[in-house]
Structures are given as structure tokens and as C-alpha cells.
Design an enzyme around this catalytic site. Structure first.
Site, short mmCIF file in Angstrom:
data_model
loop_
_atom_site.label_atom_id
_atom_site.label_comp_id
_atom_site.label_asym_id
_atom_site.label_seq_id
_atom_site.Cartn_x
_atom_site.Cartn_y
_atom_site.Cartn_z
N HIS A 162 -11.06 -3.03 1.06
CA HIS A 162 -11.46 -1.69 0.59
C HIS A 162 -12.35 -1.71 -0.66
O HIS A 162 -12.28 -0.81 -1.50
CB HIS A 162 -10.22 -0.80 0.35
N SER A 208 -8.50 1.12 4.80
CA SER A 208 -7.17 1.59 5.22
C SER A 208 -7.08 1.64 6.74
O SER A 208 -8.07 1.89 7.42
CB SER A 208 -6.89 2.99 4.67
N LYS A 248 0.85 9.66 -5.22
CA LYS A 248 -0.49 9.11 -5.01
C LYS A 248 -1.58 10.12 -5.36
O LYS A 248 -1.44 11.29 -5.05
CB LYS A 248 -0.61 8.72 -3.52
N HIS A 275 1.13 2.05 4.25
CA HIS A 275 0.14 3.08 4.55
C HIS A 275 0.30 3.53 6.00
O HIS A 275 0.56 2.71 6.86
CB HIS A 275 -1.26 2.48 4.34
N LYS A 329 -5.98 -5.69 3.44
CA LYS A 329 -6.92 -4.59 3.19
C LYS A 329 -7.76 -4.87 1.95
O LYS A 329 -7.24 -5.02 0.85
CB LYS A 329 -6.11 -3.31 3.00
N ASP A 378 -0.23 -0.64 -4.90
CA ASP A 378 -1.57 -0.18 -5.31
C ASP A 378 -1.57 1.23 -5.87
O ASP A 378 -2.48 1.62 -6.58
CB ASP A 378 -2.57 -0.30 -4.16
N ASN A 379 -0.54 2.00 -5.53
CA ASN A 379 -0.35 3.36 -6.07
C ASN A 379 0.94 3.91 -5.45
O ASN A 379 1.51 3.28 -4.57
CB ASN A 379 -1.53 4.30 -5.78
N ASP A 429 0.84 -1.19 0.00
CA ASP A 429 0.00 0.00 0.00
C ASP A 429 0.88 1.25 0.00
O ASP A 429 1.79 1.36 0.84
CB ASP A 429 -0.87 -0.04 1.28
N ASP A 430 0.62 2.17 -0.91
CA ASP A 430 1.32 3.46 -0.93
C ASP A 430 2.84 3.33 -1.02
O ASP A 430 3.57 4.18 -0.49
CB ASP A 430 0.98 4.29 0.34
N CYS A 482 -6.60 3.71 -3.58
CA CYS A 482 -6.79 2.33 -3.14
C CYS A 482 -7.92 1.57 -3.82
O CYS A 482 -7.69 0.56 -4.48
CB CYS A 482 -7.07 2.30 -1.64
N ARG A 491 -7.54 -1.54 -6.60
CA ARG A 491 -7.84 -2.92 -6.19
C ARG A 491 -8.97 -3.52 -7.03
O ARG A 491 -8.95 -4.70 -7.40
CB ARG A 491 -8.20 -2.95 -4.70
#
Ligand SMILES: *[C@@H]1O[C@H](CO)[C@@H](O)[C@H](O)[C@H]1NC(C)=O
Ligand SMILES: *[C@@H]1O[C@H](CO)[C@@H](O)[C@H](O)[C@H]1NC(C)=O
Ligand SMILES: *[C@@H]1O[C@H](CO)[C@@H](O)[C@H](O)[C@H]1NC(C)=O
Ligand SMILES: *[C@@H]1O[C@H](CO)[C@@H](O)[C@H](O)[C@H]1NC(C)=O
Length: 545
Positions: free
Chosen positions: A141, A164, A340, A253, A139, A309-310, A43-44, A86, A90
Site C-alpha cells: 500500500h 487492501s 480507525k 481487514h 499488504k 497499523d491503526n 491490519d485494522d 493504512c 506504513r
């Protein structure tokens, strides 16, 4: 071989269990085990966070396990998340379709009633229907209520936080590290912050559809995810069933809750980046543990695909990752972040490694233009399963890139707006070869607090990434090179928009919110805390002694 014995052999293969399926080619019969898949989605995370992506900084790498995985597998250097936030990223990964088709164009909220539209079919559903054991950790989401939860979207098993880890039942939404570090007497950590603290936050941890822990100990989450992942691998092995394990990590994250591997100063504040670096190491160790477990189980029959994811969350300053050379300078020089939530390279280009001993060539690097959208068609192809014919897909089957070293990626790869500018889901940028055209620009909130305003570009801004990774200087619109790239981009955009408009299945997500939709194990307690009426007095500990 005679007809009868062939039939007998075929029958035996059919009955020899789910581990094998028969492939008949031109009268030849070979049996192949269906591969296992482990998708690890960070994540991130920033492109520059992977040590192997930053050769000059390898000595300081915080990702030794991932670096080793890259050395034993393939590093994909031009791999992109399908969106720069996110939920859309996904949703696209699990459906192989852009948000304009699957309906998920921005993030779901804690109170979201809906989720990934039920008309969409996930990778997990298809693999499950074809005999795979499917598990998800981490996660989700994509909607946490009733039919939208992971175990209703194709996963046999789920353990994780439904969104998140800075959302919802947290004591301080949006915080960067949990309110207090865990008390570990005798370690350096106790010097970090003096005073009373508690180690749990009010987030819910779900197993399948049940909240199994709330408040949650974020400091123990990594360990819990790791041991559950190892259980999944072991269980699938025992059942002799091929498996899909989708691990959507809480790392990187915020809030970051690392174990400290790096020396901590005794000062009350960590040195710049120390918390982030320690979290990267935690994540990397988790990846290493999964790789080890997979190697010990079915090393030659398991594809591990690590990606993000980004890009990093700029706004979080020293708690955010590194974009490497992809600085998005055109944007940052005008204010606003370029990671992001944006379609600058920093928002989309994610560190990616594919590992499959004996199948993915070791110590290889590919600069094929690929996307998280490609995971869906590639895994289905490797499993010998066809995608559904009643809808259109945006991903491509990247098997030849992974297994056979071809460099043929997407001719055109569009990035949707995920919030920094324009309408959600709009195709605002296209990558094509070395060129990249922006029809809309906008900056996300930067560490400095500045945000770049939305700007429409007609004609588009075009960059040549082969000369200009930092996206600093636009091509001169009067040149032949510009005219040719502009024309190609415009036509491709028209073709894709037409293809989407005529897709027999276009889904719409329900983004309505209602506070009663927020997951909570016991509403009588403040902040959804199960075991305490007050956010603080649950497990108060005195770190200062
Ligand atoms: C069957 O497989 C063998 C061994 O790979 C190969 O030599 C032969 O040409 C194949 N036969 C057909 C009909 O494809
Ligand atoms: C979740 O599902 C798995 C597999 O069906 C089952 O073994 C496990 O007990 C379930 N856990 C909970 C908390 O319901
Ligand atoms: C994985 O296995 C290697 C080699 O056996 C070992 O050196 C490493 O410490 C292990 N890593 C983890 C995280 O378990
Ligand atoms: C991996 O490839 C690089 C560059 O081609 C080479 O210098 C290095 O020795 C290789 N490493 C291994 C372990 O094969």
C-alpha cells in the site's frame, strides 16, 4: 593480546561471514551476531483484540499464541500506530518520519501512479545495504507501479496483495466477507450459505513485480503467507545472513475469510462476531507458526515485534475489532466513530508485543509511550547501523525500553489527521504523559452510519487518560492543570512544526491516479480475471449439493 594477533583476529572476524560483525570497545573486541527482525503488522486490529490486553476476558481469548508470546516477552500497552489509516501508517513505520516529512498523508488508490516518494529511504533499504536479507509478505500500500514496488524499495523478495484486500479488482468492492464461503463438503460451513458460489476474487497476488495469481483465492492466502514466511526464515538461516521479515497481514481487514474454529450456527448468518473471532484465531495461528519457526531457527537472536497499523474499522460493525476501554466517548456521544481514521485512542493505540528470548524480559509489561515510528531507529540501533544524516526523524530508539525495562518513551507524541477532520497530515492531537490535547476533532463513519463533524478547538480539548481512558470528560480550562498542559502542548507543537519546516529533506507524494495504473494480469477479461471472462463463472461450485 599483541597488536599483530589482534589484527589477525580482526581480519578473521571480518572474513567469518555476514553473520558476525566485530564490535571494538576500548580496545576490547567482542563479536556479536547481528539480530534478525520479524515485524508483524496486523491490519485494522483493535487494542482489545489481544487477549492479554483484556485480563478479565482471557478465558475467551482468541489470541492464545500472541498471549503466550506476551508471557514470554513484553506487552507494550501504550504503543501507537503512527497514523490511523493504512498508507500513512506504513510509510511512517518504514521511514521513521511523520507524513508531513515523508509526504504520505493519506491512502493510495488502485489507480495511483506514485507511492512513497523515491526521495525517502526505507528501513529495508538501509538494512539491505548493511548485509541483511530483506523480505516482505503481505499488504504494501505504498505504490505498486515500477520504482514504487517493494522490490524496488529495499526488499529482496516480496509476496502479497499490493493494497487492501477490499480494493480494486474485487467483485464487490468494500465487501465484508468474500462473496461465498469455500465449499468444504462435510463441514459445517456448507450450511452457511446455500447456492452456487465461487471461491476466488479478482485481486492480484504479486511475487516480486509479477502477478502470480489473479483471481486470487482469499481462503488460501493465510496458508500461503505462512509457508512463504517459513521459507524466508529457513532461507536466511541457510545463507547465514541476518534478515528482516516484514509481514503486513491481510488480517483483520475486511473481507474476512477465516477457517472456522468456532461452532457455526446452521442459520444462514453467523452469530454476532463469529466471523471476526474466527479470523482473529486464524491470524493468531499464523503468528504462532512464525514464532515456532523462528524459535526453531535462531531463538536467541530474533526479535519479533507484533503491532497494528491503526484501530478497528467501526463502520464494519460486527466485522470490526474491539477498542477495549478506549471508547472515545466525547466523540461517540456527538456522533461518529472514534477508531480507525481518528486520533482518539481507539484509532491509534494498538496491541503490541515484543518477543526476543533472553533479551526482552519475559512476562513483562511496559506502559512507555511509544509509536510505530520507533521501529525504524530501534532496529537500526540493534543492527549497529546509523540512520541517514541528511534528514530528520520522528521515531526514538526504544532499545532501553525493550531490553532494559526503562519506562522512558516519547515526552510528546503527535498524531496526524488521517482523514476524519482537517487537512491530511495535520498534527491534530498530542499525547504528553497522562494528558492528551486535541486541536481538531472529528469522527469517522460509525457502525450506525453517523459521522462526527470536524471541530477546531482553540483552546484545545484536554483529557487526563490516567483517570479517563474513554476520553469522556475534558479538563476544566480554568484549572492550573489545564493551563500547564495546554502550554506544554502548544510549545511542543511549535517546536515540531519548526523542526519539520526546516528539515533538509521534505518529500511530496504523487497522488495522481490513472486507471491504467491499476494492476491487472489480463485486461481483456472482466474484473481482471485471468482465467474467466465473467466474474461468476470462474470456478462455480455448488455448495448446496
Ligand atoms: C574488557 O572486557 C573485560 C571483560 O568484559 C573487562 O573486564 C575489561 O574491563 C574490559 N577492558 C576495557 C579496556 O574496557
Ligand atoms: C522473486 O525474487 C526471488 C529472489 O530474487 C527469486 O528467487 C524468485 O524466483 C522471484 N520470483 C518471481 C516470480 O520473479
Ligand atoms: C507451536 O509450537 C507449540 C509448542 O511446540 C505447539 O504447541 C503449537 O501447536 C505450535 N503452533 C503452531 C501454530 O504451529
Ligand atoms: C507473569 O507475571 C504475572 C504478574 O506479574 C504473574 O502473576 C504470573 O505468574 C507471571 N507468569 C509467569 C508464567 O511467569
Amino acid at each position: 593480546m599483541g597488536c599483530v594477533s589482534q589484527l589477525l583476529l580482526f581480519g578473521t572476524l571480518l572474513f567469518s561471514g555476514l553473520l558476525y560483525h566485530a564490535v571494538i570497545q576500548n580496545g576490547n573486541m567482542t563479536s556479536t551476531r547481528r539480530p534478525n527482525f520479524i515485524i508483524i503488522l496486523a491490519d485494522d486490529i483493535g487494542w482489545g483484540d489481544l487477549g492479554a490486553n483484556q485480563q478479565e476476558r482471557q478465558k475467551l481469548s482468541n489470541t492464545p499464541n500472541l498471549d503466550l508470546m506476551a508471557q514470554e516477552g513484553m506487552r507494550l500497552t501504550d504503543f501507537h500506530s503512527p497514523a490511523s489509516t493504512c498508507s500513512p501508517s506504513r510509510a511512517a513505520l518504514l521511514t521513521g518520519r511523520h507524513g508531513l516529512r515523508n509526504g504520505v498523508t493519506h491512502n493510495f488508490a488502485v489507480g495511483s501512479v506514485g507511492g512513497l516518494p523515491l526521495s525517502e529511504t526505507t528501513l529495508a533499504e538501509i538494512l539491505h545495504q548493511n548485509g541483511y536479507y530483506t523480505a516482505m509478505i503481505g499488504k504494501w500500500h505504498l505504490g505498486h507501479n515500477g520504482p514504487y514496488s517493494p522490490t524496488n524499495r529495499g526488499f529482496d523478495y516480496y509476496l502479497g496483495i499490493p493494497y487492501s484486500n477490499d480494493m480494486g479488482c474485487t467483485d464487490q468492492p468494500g465487501y465484508d466477507i468474500p462473496p461465498c464461503l469455500p465449499c468444504e463438503p462435510g463441514s459445517q460451513i456448507q450450511h452457511y450459505r446455500l447456492g452456487s458460489c465461487y471461491s476466488k476474487v479478482a485481486l492480484p497476488l504479486f511475487e516480486n513485480e509479477t502477478i502470480v495469481e489473479q483471481p486470487l483465492d482469499l481462503w488460501r492466502l493465510t496458508q500461503r503467507y505462512t509457508s512463504t514466511a517459513l521459507d524466508v526464515i529457513l532461507k536466511a538461516r541457510k545463507q547465514a545472513q541476518p534478515f528482516l521479515l516484514y509481514m503486513a497481514l491481510a488480517h483483520m481487514h475486511v473481507p474476512l475469510s477465516p477457517h472456522f474454529h468456532v461452532p457455526l450456527p446452521s442459520a444462514p448468518h453467523p452469530s454476532e462476531g463469529a466471523v471476526y473471532a474466527a479470523s482473529l484465531r486464524d491470524m493468531d495461528e499464523l503468528v504462532g507458526a512464525i514464532k515456532n519457526a523462528s524459535d526453531a531457527s535462531e531463538k536467541d537472536n530474533t526479535l519479533i515485534w507484533f503491532t497494528g497499523d491503526n484501530g478497528p474499522w467501526d463502520q464494519k460493525c460486527l466485522y470490526s475489532g474491539s477498542v477495549g476501554p478506549f471508547q472515545g466517548k466525547w466523540q461517540t456521544s456527538r456522533g461518529g466513530g472514534s477508531a480507525k481514521r481518528t486520533t482518539w485512542e481507539g484509532g491509534h493505540r494498538v496491541p503490541t508485543v515484543a518477543y526476543w528470548p533472553g533479551r526482552v524480559p519475559a512476562n513483562s509489561t511496559s506502559s512507555a509511550l511509544l509509536s510505530g515510528l520507533d521501529i525504524f531507529p530501534t532496529l537500526l540501533s540493534l543492527a549497529g547501523v546509523k540512520p541517514l544524516p541528511d534528514r530528520r526523524y520522528d521515531g526514538m530508539d526504544a532499545t532501553d525500553v525493550l531490553l532494559h525495562g526503562t519506562e522512558t518513551g516519547h515526552k510528546f507524541l503527535f498524531h496526524p489527521n488521517s482523514g476524519a477532520a482537517g487537512k491530511y497530515g495535520d498534527l491534530q492531537t498530542v499525547r504528553m504523559g497522562r494528558h492528551k490535547a486535541f486541536y481538531i476533532t472529528g469522527g469517522a463513519e460509525a457502525c450506525s452510519g453517523s459521522t462526527g463533524k470536524e471541530e477546531l478547538h482553540d483552546p484545545p480539548l484536554i483529557f487526563d487518560l490516567s483517570q479517563d481512558k474513554a476520553e469522556e470528560t475534558t479538563l476544566d480550562p480554568t484549572t492550573e492543570e489545564y493551563r500547564e498542559a495546554e502550554e506544554r502542548g502548544r510549545r511542543a507543537r511549535e517546536v515540531l512544526l519548526y523542526d519539520i519546516a526546516t528539515d533538509p529533506l521534505l518529500s511530496t507524494a504523487d497522488y495522481t491516479t490513472d486507471q491504467s495504473a491499476a494492476p491487472c494480469c489480463d485486461r481483456r477479461h472482466a474484473s481482471c480475471r485471468c482465467s474467466s471472462a465473467s466474474p461468476i463463472d470462474n470456478k462455480v461450485e455448488n455448495c448446496g449439493h
